[in-house]
Structures are given as C-alpha cells and as structure tokens.
Enzyme design. Structure first.
Site, PDB file in Angstrom:
ATOM      1  N   GLU A 128      -3.141  -4.715  -2.588  1.00 36.31           N
ATOM      2  CA  GLU A 128      -2.855  -3.459  -1.867  1.00 36.31           C
ATOM      3  C   GLU A 128      -3.978  -3.072  -0.905  1.00 36.31           C
ATOM      4  OE1 GLU A 128      -2.160  -0.217  -4.590  1.00 36.31           O
ATOM      5  OE2 GLU A 128      -0.489  -1.210  -5.596  1.00 36.31           O
ATOM      6  N   GLU A 163      -2.194  -5.492   1.324  1.00 39.25           N
ATOM      7  CA  GLU A 163      -0.909  -6.202   1.410  1.00 39.25           C
ATOM      8  C   GLU A 163      -0.019  -5.867   0.236  1.00 39.25           C
ATOM      9  OE1 GLU A 163      -0.764  -8.356  -1.343  1.00 39.25           O
ATOM     10  OE2 GLU A 163      -2.861  -7.771  -1.605  1.00 39.25           O
TER      11      GLU A 163
END
Lengths: 349, 349
Positions: A317, A174
């Site tokens: 991430e 994300e």
C-alpha cells in the site's frame, strides 16, 4: 519508446556540491559529527537529489497504483481478486493502514486505477485504466509492449503533475491481488535465481500454495521467455500495470529531481525495472523498509539499496514508505532548526 | 530503601486480557493478520502495560536527566565537561537535536539537573541537584548509597508528577559528559564481560583513548569492588546521578503502568539497574533503537529487549527514543482509525 528513451537520457547525477555543503553544515550542529547516523545520510542524499543544501519538504505524496492480475486464476493468492477494488475504495474512504499512517505523517495520497478488473466510482479516484487486469502470465504475456509503455508513461505524467502541484517528496504505493507473483517473476528473471529463493507467502498463503506459486511463476517464465536485457519485455510478459505505473513514477521522480521513497516488495520490483532501464534512477530512490516478503532483500541487494526500517511489515500500500517519512522529515528539520556549536555557545572537542 | 522496596513490590504484571482483546481487534482490521509487524507488537505491549484494549496517547514526555562525572578528570571523553551545562542550556533554549525531534513528534521535554557541576539559571530547568557531579570512580565510589537512593527517589517522583500532569508515555533522555564510562562500568559489573567488549568510543574518542578508558573502568571496578547482587551498590560505586535518576524514572513508569521508551546506551544502563532491582520493570520498557555505541547490544540482549530502530545514532539526549514515538503513535492510531473487514466491506480469505 523514443520518448521514454529521451527522458531516461535526461536523468542527471547527484549534485556533489550540494552534498558537500550539506555535510559541512551538519558538522557544525551541536552533536558529535555523524552521531545522527541515518538522518545525516538522508540529509546528504536529499541534498544531492534536490541540489539544495537544506532540502525543504513542503508536500509529501504517496501514489498508490492499483491493478488486477490474470494470474490470480491460478489460485496463487490468499485473498480473492475482488479485494483489489474493495481495498481501493477503502483507501479512497480513508479506512486503510496507508490512510492512518499518511494522516499521522502529514502526507497526501493519490489513488490511480491503472488496470483494476472492475469499475470504481469515486470522485478522488484517478482513472487511467489501461485494461481490465493483465492476462494470465502462465498462459500468455501479461500485457502488450505498448500497454507496458503506456503504463510507464502514465506514471511519469503522474509524477510530473504531482511535482507541478507542489510535491517535494514522492512515495510508491500499490494494491493488486496477485502482484507478489508478478514481482517474484521479475526478480527471478533479472537475477536468474531459483523460484525457491524468490517466491514468498504474499498476503499469507500456506507452504503448499507457495510451492504451487513457484511452479506457476516458473511456467510463466518458461512460456514467455522474457529477455532480461530488455526490461520492457520483462515488464510486459510477467509484470503488472501497477508495477509499470510505479516504474514510470520512479522515472518521473528522477526526471524532476524529486526523491522517491520506495515501499516494499512490489514497489521494489518496479524500481528494478527502472534501474534496468537507466541505472541513474537509483540515485533518486530512498529505500524505506525491509519487508517480510521473501525476495525483498534480494531485490534491495541487487539495487545496492539499504532500507532504513526493519518493521516486519508485509502489507504494501505504501505503508513502509510512509513510516520512513518521519525519518526524512527529521533529516530536513535537523538541518533547518538545530543550533550550531557557535550559535549555542557549546565547546567543541 | 524500605520505601523503594515497597514500590518495587507493588509493580504488577502485564494485563493479559487487554493484550488478547487488542490482538483480536487488530485481526479484524483491513490487512492480512500480523502484516503490520512491529506496530502490532507495540499495540499489544501497550495494551498489556496500560490495561486498555486501545491504548490512548495523549501526552508524550521525554525526561532528560543531566549530571557530571568526576571520572572526566581521567581524560576519558572527547568533549570537555563544561559541555554538560552548555548542552542543557541548548535543550532549554530549543536548539538541540532532541528539541527538533520532539517538536516533530509532538512531545514534551523535562530537563532535570540531578548533579551538574555548575549552576544553571533557567526558568524551565527542574533543579533537583544532589551534588556538583560524582566523585572520580577510579579513586573512590562515585556517590554514597544515600545519594543513589535519593536520585532514584527523585526519578520516581518526576515520573509521578509527569503522569499526574497527563503524560501517557514517558521516555528517557540524558546529558552528562563522561556517562558512557559509567554505563560501560555498570554493564561490565553485571555481565562479567571484559572491558574490551563493553567500552566504546562515546562521543568520538580515538582507539588509543578507548584503551585508556578501558583501563580507567577496570581500575574503578578493582578499587570499588561493586557487588553485582546489590544494584544500589553498583550504581553508587560506578554509576552517575543521571543514570540513577533514570532508574527511578523507569521504576516510576512501571509503578504508574505507563510505558517508558528507553533511549540508547546510558538509558539502557539505567534500565539494567531497574531490571536488577525488580525484573518486572522490564515489561514496562519499550526499547527504541540500537545505538552505535559498543555494548548497547550486549545490554539489550541481557535485558531481552529488541530495539525497533537501527539508525546508527550515537548521540543520546533521548533522540532515539523520540524517533520511536512515530512508531508508537502509529500503533495507537491504527487501533483507533483503521476500518475493519466488516465496516469496509472487504472480503476475507
């Protein structure tokens, strides 16, 4: 909601026969029984999820869901919100940590815009934008119930498409400046813990700003009164588009009986929502690492998940998930490639 | 001994300038400072060892030292001693866990016979046999002082040769039925802890046999009276040829300023000897994993080393070390491949 309910009801149990067969095979390999610890645990879990005695990993895909958060207006993050699209471009151009680690571990990345507050032009970006960021949860609900359901549905579709394209292992990633605030809010609602326990430094705010962030989250909960017995209510009132999308991705993984590796704090907030919607989704989750972010351990304990790695990451991430790929690859290769006591002519006890 | 002393005196300090430059580069990469936790720690340690701001990993080599132990006459192991040559053949034929994990992580294996009790014919075996196994330490010293020094010298030579052939990262591996007994004895001597604390299940003996193993180790210490202020005395009286060889390998790594990844309990016993001979060797060690074997944590605490992985392994061979390769590769690739805030146009705090 009706469609989601049907999907949730279709999620099955782990395949106990495949797990027993996998364990039996592991015990014939040239090593003391159980001596490969976590790798053997993963093998057995993967067997249960996939129904294969020797689960095969052909394609690993990390799905990075990105969105912005209206609550950044409250000054709760160390970085300005334009960093969301800047970092997504960095992902698309291959320069971020997630890219380096994905290349190292031979895995693919899908970047999905679910609600970035600006428009990004890039041929590899999957544009499924629902809105230009959430609303400021301190003042109102982050999104409507319909938007939350749409984001979940998008996540399920992306899981379906990835599996259709050959993915045998999914991972959550994300990007969204402000999303530790939404994740802490979700954790606070489900556990009824004090914000002093659930709120941390995110990308690196000062102790004073953490105090402010706690107040903002408490205000958001007080104003919106999310109902912890209605996960969609929690998600729409204090969540984020990328979190909702990851909830969908996890549900989609379970639906397709594909293991999904859960990254850090924000990804685990999405896992909380999925679990609250349907507890069986948990069996399809593989917890990768314990983040430095305050509250991640609380989430994992709540879910009953045990992370494999303790790397002191606090980046998100999908970086922690991708570092677990090497362990998962190892668990699969052990089953495939190791000699048995018999084949190698090694004496047993 | 004189030659060894000269080598030990030649071991240098970590390169502080390279470490500072590495840290400074890490802080320009597109991530919150320090957010890659353990990977950043490894990068900085590797910079200090190699003197390179961006340490390059071209060739990783695990050296498996194998030998037998006379103390197996006392019935202290779950497996018969013929498993030592059988497993070494398994390594040479590519069927063991260490082979699978080494292929996965693109690393080489060197198999060295330092004291197997039988002869193995295989073109890839490095035959540096010193004797056909150690003596039974319960009755007499495991080996002579000269044999211990010869095994250390062999380890240093093998490190030298590996580095000459392009190895930029070494790792320790071992095989030797009975070698947790020798390792526990070494730990007991240096820490003065009770054998109840230092002796564990090895490859999987029963609680009753653990009690017997404790007694055997205590008897060996009582009879041989190893002098903890003379590491060669400890090594020769209660050690093993493969442990001595690994001590040499670690010293050789430090001599060549090449990082050496330390595997589990037996490898760390070798690290203890190296550390007692010259404390600076510790700076060149990278601790890979915490083994399930009782006493491993005591060794790591004694050395002040922090393992990266907690995988509940209790296998040896170098398997834990090789699983750390992915983290070390990642730490190197991050430095090489990640974009900076400036190059990617990402806003800072």
């Amino acid at each position: 909601m009706k469609e989601l309910k049907m999907i949730l009801e279709s999620i099955g149990e782990l395949d106990q026969a495949a797990m027993a067969n996998c364990k039996s095979h592991l015990d014939q390999l040239t090593k003391p029984q159980g001596s490969l610890g976590v790798l053997e645990d993963i093998s057995i879990t993967m067997a249960g999820i996939t129904g294969q005695e020797k689960p095969v990993l052909t394609k690993k895909t990390t799905v990075i869901m990105a969105a912005d958060h209206g609550v950044t207006d409250e000054g709760i993050s160390a970085f300005p919100k334009e960093v969301t699209p800047q970092m997504v471009l960095n992902f698309l151009n291959g320069g971020a940590a997630i890219n380096v680690l994905s290349r190292l571990n031979h895995s693919d990345i899908l970047c999905v815009d679910l609600g970035i507050a600006s428009d990004i032009e890039h041929p590899n970006l999957i544009n499924r934008k629902i809105a230009y960021g959430t609303k400021n949860m301190r003042l109102q609900a982050s999104m409507t119930r319909e938007e939350a359901l749409k984001a979940i549905k998008t996540g399920i579709e992306i899981a379906d498409e990835a599996v259709k394209s050959g993915t045998t292992l999914l991972a959550t990633g994300e990007m969204g400046i402000g999303n530790t605030t939404a994740s802490s809010a979700i954790l606070t609602v489900f556990t009824d813990l004090l914000v002093e326990k659930t709120v941390g430094a995110g990308t690196g705010i000062s102790p004073e700003t953490i105090g402010h962030k706690q107040k903002v989250i408490q205000d958001a909960i007080n104003r919106n009164q999310p109902d912890k017995n209605d996960p969609i209510d929690v998600l729409s009132k204090v969540g984020g588009f990328e979190i909702a999308g990851l909830t969908g991705l996890i549900i989609g993984a379970a639906k397709n009986r594909v293991p999904v590796v859960i990254d850090g704090f924000i990804s685990t907030a999405a896992a909380l929502i999925a679990y609250e919607l349907e507890a069986k989704t948990r069996d399809f989750m593989i917890s990768s690492h314990l983040s430095e972010e305050t509250g991640h351990k609380l989430m994992l304990d709540y879910l009953g998940l045990k992370p494999m790695l303790h790397l002191n990451f606090r980046l998100g991430e999908g970086t922690g998930a991708v570092m677990a790929f090497n362990l998962i690859d190892a668990s699969s290769r052990i089953l495939e490639e190791m000699a048995t006591f018999e084949s190698a002519g090694v004496s047993t006890k």
